[in-house]
Design an enzyme around this catalytic site. Structure first.
Site, PDB file in Angstrom:
ATOM      1  N   ASP A  32       0.887  -1.113  -0.036  1.00  8.64           N
ATOM      2  CA  ASP A  32       0.075  -0.094  -0.174  1.00  8.64           C
ATOM      3  C   ASP A  32       0.888   1.105  -0.141  1.00  8.64           C
ATOM      4  O   ASP A  32       1.922   1.098  -0.470  1.00  8.64           O
ATOM      5  CB  ASP A  32      -1.054   0.040   1.354  1.00  8.64           C
ATOM      6  N   HIS A  52       1.215   2.315  -3.385  1.00  3.30           N
ATOM      7  CA  HIS A  52       0.148   2.834  -4.039  1.00  3.30           C
ATOM      8  C   HIS A  52       0.736   4.366  -4.307  1.00  3.30           C
ATOM      9  O   HIS A  52       0.179   5.050  -5.193  1.00  3.30           O
ATOM     10  CB  HIS A  52      -1.043   2.964  -3.103  1.00  3.30           C
TER      11      HIS A  52
END
Length: 480
Positions: free
Chosen positions: A294, A328
């Site tokens: 992430d 991300h």
């Protein structure tokens, strides 16, 4: 009527925060990278000091076989160390299996070269404590390493912290993901998305149920954070390698004066953010490597009504001399940022991966509200990213409808000396609101070799582009 009063109080609080900011913050947000202010903040963040006393966990019954549970040995060594005024709790060469480790005042948990702490995958080895899940406080499984209202604590050394998260342990609790990666989840299995888990926690938060009555843990499926100093002061995490986290990895919560130095994170599970400072002040993240499932760095300040009630701004976050690989985003703010974020610095960082989506990202919506005031990036070298150098949205959507009546504010974003071989889809993606434009974006000395499109911009006010180029073509300010 009650809802109207709530909205009035919210806007009043935002006005007060901004008024105080204008009086107390002397940074010129628009015209230069505030290097002296960044240095001043960094100088104020001092490493904790420890006595020379050493407490080897082997002397308290720990076994270096990777099979014998050594939770009590860690506990006894830490208690004696703190009781005697502090020092190092030594984890020697070998593999040590344990449940939750709770640090106490003046304790440095030191992993010698070759040491590996392997954390149990049995949820019963993690007692219920006050913690946080996705920006909402609750009583839940203890983080793997936890400290509550402690001072002068550290985790240091060249060893490994192994959370054992994988498609059999912890990660399947995430449930179905929008990316299509199941992480071991199968339809019909329990997950955090079940109505008695995260949806129930959100409901309790919206109703302002006291934290001590938001009891989860056994029978629920909200994964523990890996390392969480909660309400702590003078924290050092240095040199360790962290792998296979259940959830967020380093989560300074309501903490001050935190240093993360030389840490190497390799963890590709769901919600495996590398570092999430939340309601925290004066956090220095340096010389570290983030390879995550992430966001590499995800700066937080509470979720929705909870963040507005707590009202602690996250501020003075420095990220320098770091390497970002998968993730991300490299340096990200949000989406849980309802209490506001101020003064974020990214300096001398390198970002490069086909699996890195964005360099700098800000995300919020009208349910989150909150504000971001001051994001400064300088000397960033980018190999490739998928989507954008700068990505800002006030329409971030997750867990369904995210519309509300709390209008976010974003202003004063400054990027200087950014080079990118491949910036992905956009140099800048910025999507503001008609009634809350993104204010004051400055790009200076930006050089991009390849990008699909220069800009995708909506509701931005005062965009400045100085000496910036794409493929030796001058980057021209778009019509908004």
């Amino acid at each position: 009527m009650k809802k109207r009063i709530t909205h009035i109080l919210y806007y009043l609080s935002v006005y007060i925060i901004y008024s105080c900011s204008a009086q107390n913050n002397n940074i010129d947000h628009i015209n230069y990278f505030p290097i002296e202010e960044m240095k001043k903040i960094e100088k104020s963040i001092v490493e904790p000091k420890f006595k020379n006393n050493q407490y080897n966990i082997l002397n308290y019954g720990a076994k270096a076989d990777g099979k014998t549970i050594s939770t009590e040995s860690f506990k006894k060594a830490i208690q004696e160390c703190s009781k005697n005024g502090g020092g190092k709790v030594i984890v020697p060469n070998g593999k040590f299996l344990t449940g939750a480790i709770h640090l106490l005042d003046n304790v440095n948990l030191h992993l010698e070269d070759g040491a590996e702490i392997i954390f149990s995958t049995n949820p019963n080895d993690y007692p219920i404590v006050q913690t946080s899940f996705e920006g909402i406080e609750l009583m839940n499984y203890s983080p793997l390493i936890y400290a509550y209202n402690k001072k002068n604590i550290a985790i240091t050394g060249k060893g490994i912290l192994n959370g054992q998260g994988n498609n059999e342990n912890w990660w399947p609790w995430k449930g179905a993901t929008s990316e299509g990666n199941s992480y071991g989840y199968a339809n019909g299995n329990p997950s955090q998305l079940d109505k008695e888990n995260l949806p129930r926690l959100m409901e309790l938060s919206e109703k302002n149920v006291p934290v001590e009555n938001r009891v989860f843990g056994n029978g629920h499926y909200l994964r523990p954070n890996f390392i969480e100093p909660f309400g702590c002061e003078n924290v050092l995490i240095k040199d360790v390698k962290i792998i296979n986290a259940p959830f967020w990895i380093i989560h300074p919560m309501k903490s001050k004066n935190v240093i993360i130095d030389g840490v190497h994170i390799e963890s590709h599970g769901p919600n495996n953010d590398g570092c999430d400072p939340e309601y925290s002040k004066n956090v220095l993240i340096k010389n570290s490597i983030f390879n995550t499932g992430d966001d590499c760095i995800a700066i937080k300040a509470g979720r929705d009504a909870e963040g507005r009630r707590i009202g602690i701004t996250t501020e003075n976050i420095i990220v320098r001399d770091c390497k970002m690989i998968d993730g991300h985003g490299g340096v990200v703010i949000g989406s849980e940022m309802s209490a506001g974020v101020r003064n974020v610095f990214a300096y001398n960082c390198y970002m490069d991966s086909p699996n890195l989506d964005r360099v700098i990202r800000l995300k919020t919506n009208t349910k989150r509200g909150g504000f971001v005031d001051g994001v400064y990036a300088k000397n960033i070298t980018v190999g490739q990213v998928k989507e954008a150098l700068l990505h800002i949205t006030m329409k971030y959507s997750v867990y369904g409808n995210q519309d509300g009546n709390f209008i976010p504010k974003i202003k004063n974003i400054y990027l200087e000396n950014i080079t990118a071989k491949n910036a992905g889809k956009y140099v800048i993606f910025a999507d503001g609101l008609e009634n809350s434009k993104i204010e004051n974006i400055t790009l200076k000395n930006i050089n991009v070799d390849k990008v699909e499109k220069d800009f995708k911009i909506n509701n931005v006010e005062n965009l400045r582009i100085i000496n910036s180029y794409v493929k030796e073509r001058k980057l021209i300010m778009p019509q908004n």
